[in-house]
Design a protein around this motif. Structure first.
Motif, PDB file in Angstrom:
ATOM      1  N   UNK A  16      31.199  52.507  24.613  1.00  0.00           N
ATOM      2  CA  UNK A  16      31.359  52.046  23.237  1.00  0.00           C
ATOM      3  C   UNK A  16      32.583  51.140  23.166  1.00  0.00           C
ATOM      4  N   UNK A  17      33.021  50.828  21.965  1.00  0.00           N
ATOM      5  CA  UNK A  17      34.119  49.879  21.783  1.00  0.00           C
ATOM      6  C   UNK A  17      35.442  50.387  22.323  1.00  0.00           C
ATOM      7  N   UNK A  18      35.554  51.697  22.559  1.00  0.00           N
ATOM      8  CA  UNK A  18      36.800  52.241  23.092  1.00  0.00           C
ATOM      9  C   UNK A  18      36.828  52.253  24.621  1.00  0.00           C
ATOM     10  N   UNK A  19      35.719  51.908  25.239  1.00  0.00           N
ATOM     11  CA  UNK A  19      35.607  51.994  26.693  1.00  0.00           C
ATOM     12  C   UNK A  19      36.394  50.879  27.371  1.00  0.00           C
ATOM     13  N   UNK A  20      37.129  51.245  28.409  1.00  0.00           N
ATOM     14  CA  UNK A  20      37.882  50.290  29.218  1.00  0.00           C
ATOM     15  C   UNK A  20      37.352  50.352  30.646  1.00  0.00           C
ATOM     16  N   UNK A  21      37.117  49.185  31.244  1.00  0.00           N
ATOM     17  CA  UNK A  21      36.537  49.164  32.582  1.00  0.00           C
ATOM     18  C   UNK A  21      37.111  48.022  33.403  1.00  0.00           C
ATOM     19  N   UNK A  22      37.017  48.156  34.721  1.00  0.00           N
ATOM     20  CA  UNK A  22      37.385  47.095  35.659  1.00  0.00           C
ATOM     21  C   UNK A  22      36.193  46.852  36.576  1.00  0.00           C
ATOM     22  N   UNK A  23      35.856  45.583  36.785  1.00  0.00           N
ATOM     23  CA  UNK A  23      34.770  45.201  37.690  1.00  0.00           C
ATOM     24  C   UNK A  23      35.336  44.216  38.706  1.00  0.00           C
ATOM     25  N   UNK A  24      35.420  44.610  39.970  1.00  0.00           N
ATOM     26  CA  UNK A  24      35.855  43.659  40.990  1.00  0.00           C
ATOM     27  C   UNK A  24      34.641  42.870  41.481  1.00  0.00           C
ATOM     28  N   UNK A  25      34.887  41.628  41.858  1.00  0.00           N
ATOM     29  CA  UNK A  25      33.778  40.773  42.281  1.00  0.00           C
ATOM     30  C   UNK A  25      32.797  40.541  41.151  1.00  0.00           C
ATOM     31  N   UNK A  26      33.332  40.266  39.948  1.00  0.00           N
ATOM     32  CA  UNK A  26      32.480  40.225  38.762  1.00  0.00           C
ATOM     33  C   UNK A  26      32.244  38.859  38.166  1.00  0.00           C
ATOM     34  N   UNK A  27      32.490  37.784  38.903  1.00  0.00           N
ATOM     35  CA  UNK A  27      32.327  36.456  38.323  1.00  0.00           C
ATOM     36  C   UNK A  27      30.965  35.836  38.597  1.00  0.00           C
ATOM     37  N   UNK A  28      30.123  36.532  39.340  1.00  0.00           N
ATOM     38  CA  UNK A  28      28.773  36.013  39.596  1.00  0.00           C
ATOM     39  C   UNK A  28      27.880  37.171  40.036  1.00  0.00           C
ATOM     40  N   UNK A  29      26.594  36.925  40.042  1.00  0.00           N
ATOM     41  CA  UNK A  29      25.636  37.873  40.590  1.00  0.00           C
ATOM     42  C   UNK A  29      25.660  39.244  39.952  1.00  0.00           C
ATOM     43  N   UNK A  30      25.608  40.280  40.794  1.00  0.00           N
ATOM     44  CA  UNK A  30      25.526  41.657  40.309  1.00  0.00           C
ATOM     45  C   UNK A  30      26.760  42.063  39.513  1.00  0.00           C
ATOM     46  N   UNK A 223       7.177  44.167  46.729  1.00  0.00           N
ATOM     47  CA  UNK A 223       6.787  42.760  46.920  1.00  0.00           C
ATOM     48  C   UNK A 223       7.531  41.798  46.003  1.00  0.00           C
ATOM     49  N   UNK A 224       8.765  42.107  45.699  1.00  0.00           N
ATOM     50  CA  UNK A 224       9.586  41.183  44.923  1.00  0.00           C
ATOM     51  C   UNK A 224      11.047  41.539  45.132  1.00  0.00           C
ATOM     52  N   UNK A 225      11.915  40.599  44.744  1.00  0.00           N
ATOM     53  CA  UNK A 225      13.335  40.882  44.719  1.00  0.00           C
ATOM     54  C   UNK A 225      13.693  41.664  43.456  1.00  0.00           C
ATOM     55  N   UNK A 226      14.779  42.383  43.527  1.00  0.00           N
ATOM     56  CA  UNK A 226      15.314  42.987  42.320  1.00  0.00           C
ATOM     57  C   UNK A 226      16.127  41.973  41.547  1.00  0.00           C
ATOM     58  N   UNK A 227      16.403  42.292  40.298  1.00  0.00           N
ATOM     59  CA  UNK A 227      17.237  41.419  39.476  1.00  0.00           C
ATOM     60  C   UNK A 227      18.641  42.006  39.380  1.00  0.00           C
ATOM     61  N   UNK A 228      19.599  41.144  39.056  1.00  0.00           N
ATOM     62  CA  UNK A 228      20.970  41.638  38.888  1.00  0.00           C
ATOM     63  C   UNK A 228      21.048  42.606  37.720  1.00  0.00           C
TER      64      UNK A 228
END
Length: 263
Positions: A16-30, A223-228
């Motif tokens: 929710x709006x109170x959640x704080x998170x960090x994502x490394x390697x987060x400028x593209x793809x997954x 028979x397909x790729x997954x999506x991000x």
């Protein structure tokens, strides 16, 4: 032996709006898809990347609830700076997503010391010290999700250095889960197969990526790729909904790493 854990005050935080998170390697793809899903849920997020143009593009796409910063997972100094910035901007973290990675497909006789070191510096050492430095900021009852790979077990030609580094990351995931259990912090991993990203997750030429993509469709039972977005949903499930799961590896691979015959 019976164990009793004090769970008071360690209930996992809802997104929710109170959640704080960090994502490394987060400028593209997954990683970008994970960051976007967090922000769609109202979270405030620090996102890391190394490429200036991708950092600018990610900031524009993610908007004001994102802090997109330059940070190299292979640099201990950058990891320390990331932890300091996370404490300054967010105070504490509800969820840490360790998504950065590097892959160059080479057979064992082609691997150089430089490419070996790059795989392990980013995928293993970088992940280890990212968790070590940022875990003190993760709130009790929070969660950590690492991005592994279906290559982290078994063997496939041309993936030996990459696979070894991801196997180390999966081992670390299980160790982190054990050591952070007293704080109620759950540590899990997503294990993607062939996922449709701009780079296909590999350091290679466009022609090689096109062939790699074709082989992926042939080898994937669905028979397909997954999506991000499919990877992002799995990562957020582990972070916020899988409240009785830790040291789990969740495949997002269309059955590739499972015991399913391809017709």
């Amino acid at each position: 032996m019976n164990h009793t854990y004090d769970t008071e005050g360690t209930d996992p935080v809802a997104l929710n709006a109170a959640t704080k998170a960090v994502v490394t390697g987060g400028t593209h793809g997954m990683g970008l898809a994970i960051a976007a899903a967090l922000i769609d849920g109202g979270a405030e997020v620090i996102v890391t990347g190394r490429d200036g143009k991708k950092i600018e593009a990610a900031q524009a796409e993610l908007g004001p609830r994102a802090h997109v910063v330059r940070s190299d997972a292979a640099s201990p100094a950058d990891i320390d700076a990331l932890a300091a910035r996370a404490e300054l901007l967010l105070g504490g973290i509800d969820a840490l997503f360790v998504n950065h990675g590097y892959a160059r497909l080479e057979t064992f006789d082609q691997v150089t010391e430089a490419t070996y070191d790059r795989h392990f510096d980013i995928n293993a050492k970088g992940a280890f010290f990212t968790v070590q430095r940022l875990a003190p900021l993760v709130r009790d009852g929070g969660s950590i999700v690492l991005t592994s790979s279906i290559a982290d077990s078994g063997g496939a030609p041309g993936m030996i250095a990459y696979a070894g580094s991801k196997a180390a990351l999966w081992s670390f995931t299980q160790g982190f889960a054990a050591e952070l259990l007293p704080r109620g912090i759950r540590v899990n991993a997503v294990s993607p197969g062939f996922i449709d990203t701009p780079s296909m997750g590999i350091d290679a030429t466009d022609a090689f990526r096109a062939d790699f993509s074709r082989v992926g469709d042939e080898q994937t039972p669905m028979r397909r790729h997954g999506s991000v977005d499919e990877v992002a949903r799995a990562a957020l499930f582990l972070a916020f909904d899988a409240t009785f799961s830790t040291a789990v590896k969740l495949p997002v691979d269309g059955g590739t790493g499972q015991d399913i015959a391809v017709a």
